[in-house]
Scaffold this motif. Sequence first.
Motif, PDB file in Angstrom:
ATOM      1  N   THR A 182       0.829  -1.197   0.000  1.00  0.00           N
ATOM      2  CA  THR A 182       0.000   0.000   0.000  1.00  0.00           C
ATOM      3  C   THR A 182       0.869   1.255   0.000  1.00  0.00           C
ATOM      4  OG1 THR A 182      -1.830   1.141   1.081  1.00  0.00           O
ATOM      5  CG2 THR A 182      -0.146   0.185   2.508  1.00  0.00           C
ATOM      6  N   HIS A 353      -7.905  -7.562  -6.898  1.00  0.00           N
ATOM      7  CA  HIS A 353      -7.278  -6.636  -7.858  1.00  0.00           C
ATOM      8  C   HIS A 353      -7.840  -5.226  -7.693  1.00  0.00           C
ATOM      9  CE1 HIS A 353      -4.863  -9.624  -9.765  1.00  0.00           C
ATOM     10  NE2 HIS A 353      -5.874 -10.304 -10.259  1.00  0.00           N
ATOM     11  N   MET A 354      -9.128  -5.116  -7.371  1.00  0.00           N
ATOM     12  CA  MET A 354      -9.726  -3.804  -7.120  1.00  0.00           C
ATOM     13  C   MET A 354      -9.041  -3.139  -5.924  1.00  0.00           C
ATOM     14  SD  MET A 354     -13.785  -2.896  -6.640  1.00  0.00           S
ATOM     15  CE  MET A 354     -13.977  -3.653  -5.017  1.00  0.00           C
ATOM     16  N   CYS A 356      -6.003  -3.702  -4.909  1.00  0.00           N
ATOM     17  CA  CYS A 356      -4.634  -3.346  -5.299  1.00  0.00           C
ATOM     18  C   CYS A 356      -4.594  -2.023  -6.054  1.00  0.00           C
ATOM     19  CB  CYS A 356      -4.024  -4.461  -6.148  1.00  0.00           C
ATOM     20  SG  CYS A 356      -3.704  -5.985  -5.216  1.00  0.00           S
ATOM     21  N   GLN A 357      -5.647  -1.727  -6.804  1.00  0.00           N
ATOM     22  CA  GLN A 357      -5.725  -0.431  -7.480  1.00  0.00           C
ATOM     23  C   GLN A 357      -6.010   0.684  -6.479  1.00  0.00           C
ATOM     24  OE1 GLN A 357      -8.800  -1.161 -10.407  1.00  0.00           O
ATOM     25  NE2 GLN A 357      -7.328  -1.801 -11.954  1.00  0.00           N
ATOM     26  N   PHE A 358      -6.912   0.403  -5.537  1.00  0.00           N
ATOM     27  CA  PHE A 358      -7.298   1.410  -4.560  1.00  0.00           C
ATOM     28  C   PHE A 358      -6.157   1.751  -3.615  1.00  0.00           C
ATOM     29  CE2 PHE A 358     -10.180   3.696  -1.828  1.00  0.00           C
ATOM     30  CZ  PHE A 358     -11.275   3.963  -2.625  1.00  0.00           C
ATOM     31  N   THR A 359      -5.276   0.801  -3.386  1.00  0.00           N
ATOM     32  CA  THR A 359      -4.233   0.961  -2.374  1.00  0.00           C
ATOM     33  C   THR A 359      -3.081   1.851  -2.842  1.00  0.00           C
ATOM     34  OG1 THR A 359      -3.188  -0.383  -0.640  1.00  0.00           O
ATOM     35  CG2 THR A 359      -2.604  -0.918  -2.909  1.00  0.00           C
ATOM     36  N   LYS A 360      -3.036   2.188  -4.127  1.00  0.00           N
ATOM     37  CA  LYS A 360      -1.977   3.042  -4.653  1.00  0.00           C
ATOM     38  C   LYS A 360      -2.411   4.509  -4.647  1.00  0.00           C
ATOM     39  CE  LYS A 360       1.161   1.199  -5.384  1.00  0.00           C
ATOM     40  NZ  LYS A 360       2.131   0.637  -4.400  1.00  0.00           N
ATOM     41  N   GLN A 368     -11.204   8.889 -15.582  1.00  0.00           N
ATOM     42  CA  GLN A 368     -11.822   8.322 -14.385  1.00  0.00           C
ATOM     43  C   GLN A 368     -12.781   9.311 -13.726  1.00  0.00           C
ATOM     44  OE1 GLN A 368      -8.089   7.343 -12.475  1.00  0.00           O
ATOM     45  NE2 GLN A 368      -8.412   5.141 -12.758  1.00  0.00           N
TER      46      GLN A 368
END
Length: 411
Positions: A182, A353-354, A356-360, A368
């Motif tokens: 994260t 995977h969702m 993993c995107q949110f954690t960046k 977007q």
Amino acid sequence: MNHHYDVIVVGARVAGSALAYELSKAGFEVLLVDKSSFPSDILSTHNFFGNSVAMLRKMGVLDRLLQTGAPLYKRAVVQFEDAVIDGEFPEVAEETECLCVRRTHLDHILFEHAASRAGVTAIEGFRVTDVIRKGNAVTGITGVRRNGEEERFSARLVVGADGRRSTLRGLVGSERILSVPTDFASYVGYFEGYEQEGDIHAELYKIGDKIGIVFPTSDNLHVIGVMYPLNDPEWGQRFASSPETAMRDLVDSGFTDSPLPERLRKSSLVGSVKGLLGYDNDWYQGMGEGWALVGDAFSFKDPAVGQGMQDALYSARILTGVLTRYGNWGASWEEMARTYQSLMEETMISRFHMACQFTKNVPFTPEQRAVNRLIAAHSEATRAFLGIYNHAVEPQDFEHLIGSLLSGAPG
């Protein structure tokens, strides 16, 4: 006391107690152990969406959980910069409402429910120190009771349900398949006097490089979490010095275009603010000879997407289903492991995977932002977006709907 079981479950919180319950229903003899005693608290998000509320109802614990004062709710308000997505979760598994129960209540209730089952032996205050092996296969555990007494137990299968920093996972040498660190530090507190407008609801904010999360929970409280970039030394020092003051200051400065600051100013902290300074989003090998993993021991993901509780329940069900499908486990470990891994991926990997995107810590792109405004403007898109969280809608189906709305074609 019996010292041989069909399954030993290490860790007796949500995933472990749910697994012991499911296994007992399937006719297995289970030993359930935990190094803690209950009730006791642990840092986590603890929200159940409708799909997992349905599982709690089927387990027979929902009524007791509701007695903790945790309110059912079905609305969520999500603010992504200037886009406010406000709607209700779609029905799933005949449930329309969500539930967020404090861990002091939740874990205790689930543990007692599992421990009361015929076929389940439960031990609190038992710390696992090693696994027992016969060749390559795990055949049991050794550990220490709180009074210092050492003890050994054997089983056909040993399961790690002992969380993000699983001891059992390390002892069996499970392979980490995916890992995304994260970019955020997270702090959580419980507040009384927090008042919302309209129906009780969950709140999620992502504004700039800050994230805020609010859930109504037990004891007439709200659990509030904030996240800021790990590489921000100023906020790191402020939270280390005075977590509550830093939390309030961060909300005041980072969420000015939302209702969160005013609501927090009118509320009072109950207990202390606790933090998590970084974490990895992990996906592990879930089974090997004589061992398996469930819950966060199998896969930990960013708490902002709120999937941990339901994944704990899903993994308990999936593993029990695999174990009941095979009679001779000793001759079937490889096939069982492939089946278990495949079913876990089918159920959970898209939300992993969702997360993993949110954690960046990556700003929304112009594209977007346009999609976020589109979701906020269309009730169908809002319900589909919220349906990703409760498994009523799969991410690929949501993407198809958004593509159709952007192109003007029928969904």
